[in-house]
Design an enzyme around this catalytic site. Structure first.
Site, mmCIF file in Angstrom:
data_model
loop_
_atom_site.group_PDB
_atom_site.id
_atom_site.type_symbol
_atom_site.label_atom_id
_atom_site.label_comp_id
_atom_site.label_asym_id
_atom_site.label_seq_id
_atom_site.Cartn_x
_atom_site.Cartn_y
_atom_site.Cartn_z
ATOM 1 N N CYS A 136 0.838 -1.210 0.000
ATOM 2 C CA CYS A 136 0.000 0.000 0.000
ATOM 3 C C CYS A 136 0.868 1.253 0.000
ATOM 4 C CB CYS A 136 -0.924 0.008 1.213
ATOM 5 S SG CYS A 136 -1.953 1.480 1.282
ATOM 6 N N CYS A 139 -0.512 4.219 1.910
ATOM 7 C CA CYS A 139 -0.348 4.131 3.376
ATOM 8 C C CYS A 139 1.105 4.380 3.778
ATOM 9 C CB CYS A 139 -0.708 2.747 3.913
ATOM 10 S SG CYS A 139 -2.150 1.977 3.224
ATOM 11 N N ASP A 140 2.040 3.743 3.070
ATOM 12 C CA ASP A 140 3.414 3.649 3.574
ATOM 13 C C ASP A 140 4.455 4.527 2.873
ATOM 14 O OD1 ASP A 140 2.488 1.807 5.398
ATOM 15 O OD2 ASP A 140 2.864 0.106 4.083
#
Ligand code: NAP
Length: 313
Positions: A136, A139-140
């Site tokens: 992701c 997200c990261d």
């Protein structure tokens, strides 16, 4: 068993399919439990701006859209628990769904567990997961702000979206794709090709991810000339598609060779009263709006089924 754990319908999953189903069944007055999973909201929780969900002309952030859907289901009285279903028993009525040792039962079950990310299958990928390997980017990738290079693997819309997102964060992005053309939609391809920070390695696969405690690079094989090369990077984002989350239904429901639940009349599974909606049964369209549509159909069928069962009593 506590009577509080008996429902008209249990919905497993809380992405667009599950939430839409919950909105419809609870609004119709059915005692509804939505098992939202430990990370509720489905795949849209991992995305940024959703531009093609009708009703939001300026787009809406994926997590905001999902939180709205969950709130809407709650408003109509759906009960939501943030646990994963770990086992089912469809051998007798009522149908049973378990979370660990806890048992829940219902007249009807709607499966909307969606699909999870596919992995490359490398030992190093598992070892370095969360230490530079991620599925992701939205997200990261912000954890690697200012990185010299970030690698994205895949050639679909997810890979394109991840590469564009990474380009806002890192000095350079290397997109590694196994073929000589992208699968991503034309609009995403145009954006990729006009982003100077993104370099594409065509006809290439990741053979290994290099690094002991954190990602330091990837070993890439060129499939045309079989040459191996090292690409240094701080993180690797894997976007090679998804596989359906159907492990706990194996043996209970008919599935195809990839594990997608086989349905007839759109949402009916091989067990009466059990319906499937969204990416757990649809590998063709896979859009938030189509998943929501399937969730609506599954709910309407579940409502009809529950009313029929109650009428027979
Ligand atoms: P996808 O369309 O299935 O693409 C997967 C990509 O990974 C393909 O390019 C595939 O290569 C490659 N791949 C598969 N297995 C591989 C392996 N073992 N090793 C290396 N490469 C591998 O999946 P997706 O990109 O996640 O998209 C899924 C759906 O969501 C699509 O319908 C997409 O349009 C939609 N989506 C839309 C948006 C958006 O509109 N912004 C964003 C994300 C996703 P091949 O091309 O050779 O098969």
């Amino acid at each position: 068993m506590s009577s509080q754990r008996e429902y008209d319908v249990i919905i497993i999953g809380s992405g667009p399919a599950g939430c839409t189903a919950a909105i419809y069944t609870s609004r119709a007055g059915l005692r509804t439990l939505m098992m939202g999973g430990v990370t509720p909201g489905g795949q849209l929780m991992k995305t940024t701006l959703v531009e093609n969900y009708p009703g939001f002309s300026d787009g809406i952030r994926g997590p905001d859209l999902m939180m709205e859907m969950i709130r809407q289901a709650e408003k109509f009285g759906a009960e939501i628990i943030y646990k994963n279903a770990t086992r089912v028993d469809f051998s007798s009525r009522p149908l049973k769904v378990f979370t660990g040792n806890e048992e829940y039962s219902a007249l009807s079950v709607i499966i909307a567990t969606g699909a999870g990310p596919k992995m490359l299958g490398l030992e190093s990928e598992q070892r370095l997961m969360g230490r530079g390997v991620s599925t992701c980017a939205t997200c990261d990738a912000p954890l690697y702000r200012g990185a010299r290079n970030l690698v994205v693997v895949g050639g679909g819309d997810s890979a394109a979206e991840y590469a564009l997102f990474c380009a806002r964060i890192a000095e350079r992005v290397t997109l590694i794709h196994r073929r000589d053309r992208l699968r991503a939609s034309k609009i995403m391809q145009d954006r990729i090709f006009s982003e100077p920070k993104i370099r594409i390695l065509w006809n290439s696969v990741v053979e290994d991810i290099i690094g002991e405690d954190k990602v330091e690079g990837v070993l890439v094989r060129n499939l045309v000339n079989d040459e191996l090369s090292r690409v240094d990077c701080e993180a690797v984002f894997i976007a090679i598609g998804h596989k359906p989350e159907t492990e706990i239904f194996r043996g209970w429901l008919e599935m195809d060779e990839e594990g997608y639940i086989i349905t007839r009349d759109l949402v009916k599974t091989s067990v009466e009263g059990v319906f499937a909606a969204g990416e757990v049964m649809d590998k063709r369209y896979r859009q938030a709006i189509t998943s929501a549509g399937f969730g609506c159909i599954a709910a309407l069928e579940a409502i009809r089924y529950v009313e029929m069962v109650k009428g027979l009593r």
